[in-house]
Design a protein around this motif. Structure first.
Motif, mmCIF file in Angstrom:
data_model
loop_
_atom_site.group_PDB
_atom_site.id
_atom_site.type_symbol
_atom_site.label_atom_id
_atom_site.label_comp_id
_atom_site.label_asym_id
_atom_site.label_seq_id
_atom_site.Cartn_x
_atom_site.Cartn_y
_atom_site.Cartn_z
ATOM 1 N N GLN A 221 -4.074 12.577 -3.196
ATOM 2 C CA GLN A 221 -3.290 13.795 -3.425
ATOM 3 C C GLN A 221 -1.950 13.707 -2.695
ATOM 4 O O GLN A 221 -0.905 14.079 -3.238
ATOM 5 N N LYS A 222 -1.991 13.208 -1.443
ATOM 6 C CA LYS A 222 -0.759 13.058 -0.675
ATOM 7 C C LYS A 222 0.182 12.047 -1.342
ATOM 8 O O LYS A 222 1.392 12.257 -1.437
ATOM 9 N N GLY B 30 -0.590 13.577 9.748
ATOM 10 C CA GLY B 30 -1.712 13.148 8.932
ATOM 11 C C GLY B 30 -2.767 14.228 8.870
ATOM 12 O O GLY B 30 -2.674 15.268 9.543
ATOM 13 N N THR B 31 -3.797 13.986 8.073
ATOM 14 C CA THR B 31 -4.893 14.940 7.894
ATOM 15 C C THR B 31 -6.163 14.359 8.480
ATOM 16 O O THR B 31 -6.510 13.200 8.201
ATOM 17 N N LEU B 32 -6.858 15.134 9.312
ATOM 18 C CA LEU B 32 -8.119 14.700 9.911
ATOM 19 C C LEU B 32 -9.280 15.121 9.016
ATOM 20 O O LEU B 32 -9.377 16.301 8.616
ATOM 21 N N VAL B 33 -10.162 14.169 8.725
ATOM 22 C CA VAL B 33 -11.336 14.410 7.876
ATOM 23 C C VAL B 33 -12.581 13.941 8.615
ATOM 24 O O VAL B 33 -12.576 12.887 9.252
ATOM 25 N N GLY B 34 -13.656 14.726 8.539
ATOM 26 C CA GLY B 34 -14.927 14.330 9.162
ATOM 27 C C GLY B 34 -15.557 15.482 9.911
ATOM 28 O O GLY B 34 -15.636 16.603 9.389
ATOM 29 N N VAL C 29 0.852 -1.195 0.000
ATOM 30 C CA VAL C 29 0.000 0.000 0.000
ATOM 31 C C VAL C 29 0.881 1.236 0.000
ATOM 32 O O VAL C 29 2.002 1.241 0.525
ATOM 33 N N LYS C 30 0.357 2.330 -0.577
ATOM 34 C CA LYS C 30 1.119 3.572 -0.687
ATOM 35 C C LYS C 30 0.632 4.644 0.285
ATOM 36 O O LYS C 30 1.222 5.721 0.390
#
Length: 402
Positions: free
Chosen positions: A397-398, A317-321, A237-238
């Motif tokens: 995107q990352k 990391g990026t938090l989403v929600g 996985v990437k």
């Protein structure tokens, strides 16, 4: 009887209060077998304890029906903890303590709801446990439980309400809730079952994306998380999505272990007690080494907020929600010799940048609300899960920018 020798035992304990120098006025107290000298403060404590024994004596001898002294003492102990108006500070009987410990270390019979008393005195659903009878019935995070088997319940009855929802596997319980946006209360007839605490699931999605869902933090979650990461990395996985939605929390040390595996060297979390003393948890040089997105919502609480806050503050990391629940208090357990226990708040925890989330929650980097009709679904299809779809978009995107 567990407390039949309380007066005798208390008299023996008082002997230990004798002091050899005068701090304040001393008062002689007559006791069986002699007298003991107490300070003024110790005498005040003695009077309050004697009042407790007087109440016990009156009720056991004069109450309308026969009274179990053990029940009176348990009620007094529960009342002492409840007087702090902290729903997380609770005295537990031996059975209640055993049940509580089982919920973080094994299986138990019930409907699989994690609940909390909110600031308005309601019993709020933090989240249903994945795969539980409550989730299958349609109970949702943020539902307010107003009755169990048609008996009204509130935040001050939290322990009693939880006990009512538990029971032998195969038996039924009726849970009535109110839900935002729904005019009338909703009742669910739910069959109790063994709640299996399988807290980690993972899979490889399209475009070399790894997906890990953590449903709570029990004593095996860190080990299972580590194995999931290894398996996904072996599948090349990437990037990875960690789903903490509706994860009510759990064991702090397990959460710290997971954060340590994800973060580069730095601060994970720190706690601060009543005296201002701080204790820090740090991560080492190892890190996940892959682009990361974390999914959160209003059911992400406690240890979930420690993990997501650490990832956000460390830029890992990026938090989403949507905004998290907002439980930033730390509890510890004290087990008494008779098997009962006391869970009590000892500190607040703060994110690495010093954010106090108690009652406030953590705001995600990218806010994505589930459509109302989708949020009502028991099992949300992936193509309708707008939060997951956004997480995939951000992760791509990352991955493309590496």
């Amino acid at each position: 009887m567990r407390y039949k020798n309380f007066i005798k035992d208390f008299a023996l304990v008082l002997v230990g209060f004798v002091v050899a120098f005068a701090l304040i006025s001393f008062i002689p107290v007559p006791l069986p077998g002699g007298s003991v000298v107490l300070s003024g403060k110790q005498y005040d404590d003695f009077k309050e304890f004697m009042k407790l024994l007087q109440i016990k004596s009156i009720l056991t001898q004069r109450y309308l029906t026969e009274v179990d002294p053990d029940t009176l003492y348990d009620g007094a102990f529960k009342g002492m903890a409840a007087s702090l108006n902290d729903p997380y500070t609770v005295y537990m009987t031996e059975k209640e303590y055993q049940d509580f410990m089982t919920e973080t270390t094994g299986n138990y019979a019930g409907i699989g709801l994690v609940v909390s008393a909110d600031e308005n005195g309601n019993i709020r659903v933090v989240s249903p446990i994945k795969g539980s009878p409550a989730e299958a019935a349609g109970v949702k995070a943020s539902d307010i439980i107003i009755a169990v088997d048609d008996k009204p319940v509130s935040g001050k009855d939290l322990d009693a309400a939880v006990a009512m929802m538990k029971g032998p596997a195969g038996t039924m319980v009726k849970v009535t809730v109110t839900r935002e946006g729904v005019d009338q209360p909703i009742s669910f007839n739910i069959k109790r079952d063994i709640i299996k605490l399988e807290t980690v699931s993972y899979e490889k999605l399209e475009d070399d994306i790894g997906y890990i869902r953590l449903t709570m933090f029990d004593e095996h979650t860190d080990e299972d998380f580590s194995n999931a990461v290894k398996k996904l990395k072996s599948q090349n996985v990437k990037g990875i999505i960690i789903d903490l939605r509706d994860n009510p929390g759990g064991l702090l040390d397990v959460c710290v272990n997971i954060a340590d595996e994800i973060l580069p060297k730095g601060t994970i979390v720190y706690t601060e007690d009543r005296n201002g003393k701080r204790e820090y948890s740090y991560s080492d040089d190892r890190s996940l080494g892959l682009p990361l997105v974390v999914l959160v919502n209003g059911g992400s609480a406690s240890a979930s907020e420690i993990l997501s806050g650490a990832i956000k503050d460390n830029g890992a990391g990026t938090l989403v929600g949507t905004k998290t629940f907002g439980k930033g208090l730390v509890q510890t357990m004290y087990k008494f010799d008779d098997g009962s226990g006391l869970k009590y708040t000892i500190a607040k925890y703060y994110t690495p940048k010093g954010t106090d989330i108690q009652g406030k929650g953590i705001a995600p980097d990218i806010v994505v609300e589930l459509p109302k009709e989708v949020a009502q679904m028991t099992d949300i299809p992936r193509d309708k899960d707008t939060q997951l779809q956004k997480a995939i978009e951000v992760l791509k995107q990352k991955m493309g920018s590496r």
